[in-house]
Design an enzyme around this catalytic site. Structure first.
Site, PDB file in Angstrom:
ATOM      1  N   SER A 196       0.819  -1.206   0.000  1.00 58.79           N
ATOM      2  CA  SER A 196       0.000   0.000   0.000  1.00 58.79           C
ATOM      3  C   SER A 196       0.858   1.263   0.000  1.00 58.79           C
ATOM      4  CB  SER A 196      -0.911  -0.070   1.231  1.00 58.79           C
ATOM      5  OG  SER A 196      -2.083   0.602   0.964  1.00 58.79           O
ATOM      6  N   HIS A 221      -7.986  -5.492   0.346  1.00 54.05           N
ATOM      7  CA  HIS A 221      -6.740  -4.770   0.579  1.00 54.05           C
ATOM      8  C   HIS A 221      -6.019  -5.405   1.768  1.00 54.05           C
ATOM      9  CE1 HIS A 221      -4.230  -1.238   0.217  1.00 54.05           C
ATOM     10  NE2 HIS A 221      -4.351  -0.974   1.505  1.00 54.05           N
TER      11      HIS A 221
HETATM   12  C1  GCU Z   1      -5.401   4.725   1.613  1.00 54.65           C
HETATM   13  C2  GCU Z   1      -4.794   5.514   0.486  1.00 54.65           C
HETATM   14  C3  GCU Z   1      -3.950   4.646  -0.432  1.00 54.65           C
HETATM   15  C4  GCU Z   1      -2.943   3.879   0.394  1.00 54.65           C
HETATM   16  C5  GCU Z   1      -3.635   3.131   1.502  1.00 54.65           C
HETATM   17  C6  GCU Z   1      -2.724   2.443   2.497  1.00 54.65           C
HETATM   18  O1  GCU Z   1      -6.359   3.849   1.122  1.00 54.65           O
HETATM   19  O2  GCU Z   1      -5.839   6.144  -0.193  1.00 54.65           O
HETATM   20  O3  GCU Z   1      -3.270   5.434  -1.384  1.00 54.65           O
HETATM   21  O4  GCU Z   1      -2.196   3.024  -0.427  1.00 54.65           O
HETATM   22  O5  GCU Z   1      -4.385   4.046   2.282  1.00 54.65           O
HETATM   23  O6  GCU Z   1      -1.568   2.760   2.601  1.00 54.65           O
HETATM   24  O7  GCU Z   1      -3.247   1.593   3.239  1.00 54.65           O
END
Ligand code: GCU
Length: 415
Positions: free
Chosen positions: A254, A395
């Site tokens: 992420s 995610h």
């Molecule tokens: C949020 C953000 C993303 C990121 C994510 C994370 O969703 O919008 O860009 O990658 O957090 O780091 O968990």
């Protein structure tokens, strides 16, 4: 209470409306060419790429996206735990404090190293973690950190040390990696730069008052600071007898996947790069305007990128680069891009397409780019030099992802 929940639901629905999740609504977009330099000349050899075009792209991303990082300080290393048996005797654990500078009060990060027993100079998978080293395994000997921790991940905690041990263990499949012959190295990202907009006062920013005092559109943001911290860890790994510093795969999930890509772009000592659902500002093509947008990134996380990146909020068309430029800076090293079916916010297709686009750069080195024209089915690893993997869930980092890391590294990382 009910009204509150209702309000929250409406806000979420409105937010969902705002973003595009419909492939048919991806606008036509034009991508800048990797193999055409700024003077309009074609780049036709690996030498020309390395000597000139790579640097041009690096500078562009540095000034328009991540920002310039200051030089790394001389490290002071303190072994806080010598190599000790862990995991019921199946692994060695070692912990080293990396002080960022020689002063007694220099900020530091603690690096946690697990390696298979009885071997030295092992290949490792290294990534920063989100909540603190002690959260990657339920292991009472892991040092805790007093640094800030992200609220929301574990709502009761304000400091890393308050998060329960092993809280993120499912994301760190250490035992599985060890069983496959890989060490695992991690450090806490909040020890480098706490992840909130504090006008550049805390973390490594405090180290560099001159840099922060003369801040402009090109001065580093937090992603560049985390990447810089990854290189500090690499500086230490070069001195660590347990680890083969020529066989370090840098991994990031992420926002830390965005940071890992930038770390690999800036530091060619990372032998393999694993971007796990890095999404917008990472592996996903921003010009597709699918899921998270540049505007949303800059609005929610104004401290992540450099000031110049704000120019592209709601203005992706003006970008003279996109995520394929970032991925191209990994070439010719092996690169694994992973996505999740249920993580449309990070635009899995946009990540897959960008991975495909860097093929011509790999070809200059006689290496195979992504060997897939269509997105593979979930759990089917594409293991060419540019690889791709999709997990079926949300995610997250899963056991399947770690299996894919090990399979990919078996093929591409020196053992
Ligand atoms: C949020 C953000 C993303 C990121 C994510 C994370 O969703 O919008 O860009 O990658 O957090 O780091 O968990």
């Amino acid at each position: 209470m009910k009204r509150m929940l209702w309000l929250l639901l409406c806000v979420n629905l409105l937010a969902a409306e705002e973003f595009n999740y419909d492939e048919a609504k991806v606008p036509p977009y034009e991508l800048p060419l990797l193999l055409m330099d700024s003077a309009g000349k074609s780049v036709t050899s690996a030498e020309a790429w390395q000597a000139m075009r790579r640097e041009e792209i690096h500078q562009l991303l540095e000034s328009e996206m991540f920002g310039k990082a200051p030089a790394r300080p001389k490290l002071r290393l303190v072994v806080v735990e010598e190599a000790t048996l862990a995991f019921d005797g199946k692994a060695m654990r070692k912990q080293v404090r990396v002080a960022m500078g020689e002063a007694d009060n220099a900020p530091f990060l603690d690096v946690l190293v697990y390696t298979p027993v009885g071997v030295k100079k092992v290949p490792v998978i290294f990534g920063l973690n989100f909540l603190g080293n002690h959260t990657v395994q339920n292991d009472p000997q892991i040092r805790t950190s007093k640094s800030w921790v992200k609220m929301g991940e574990f709502p009761q905690a304000t400091r890393s040390e308050e998060v329960p041990r092993g809280q993120d263990a499912s994301k760190w499949q250490v035992a599985a990696a060890i069983a496959r012959g890989y060490g695992v190295v991690t450090a806490y990202y909040g020890d480098i730069d706490p992840d909130f907009d504090d006008q550049w006062k805390n973390g490594v920013h405090a180290l560099n008052p001159n840099v922060e005092g003369t801040r402009d559109g090109q001065t580093w943001g937090s992603l560049a600071a985390w990447a810089w911290g990854m290189s500090l860890v690499m500086d230490y790994l070069e001195t660590e007898p347990l680890v083969d510093a020529d066989a370090v795969a840098v991994q990031g999930f992420s926002r830390l996947g965005k940071a890992a890509l930038w770390a690999a772009a800036c530091d060619q000592r990372f032998a393999v790069v694993i971007s796990q659902q890095s999404g917008a500002g990472g592996a996903a093509l921003n010009k597709r305007i699918y899921g998270e947008t540049v505007g949303r990134l800059n609005q929610s996380f104004p401290h992540w990128f450099c000031g110049n990146f704000k120019r592209y909020s709601e203005n992706e068309k003006a970008m003279a680069f996109d995520s394929h430029f970032l991925l191209s800076l990994v070439a010719p090293r092996p690169l694994l891009v992973t996505s999740a079916v249920g993580d449309q916010w990070a635009d899995p297709r946009g990540e897959f397409l960008a991975a495909g686009l860097v093929g011509p750069v790999y070809a200059l080195f006689g290496k195979q780019g992504l060997m897939a024209k269509e997105m593979p089915l979930p759990l089917q690893l594409v293991d060419s030099q540019v690889g791709y993997f999709l997990h079926p869930g949300k995610h997250d980092v899963t056991a399947e992802d770690w299996k894919a890391y090990a399979d990919f590294c078996d093929k591409h990382l020196k053992k």
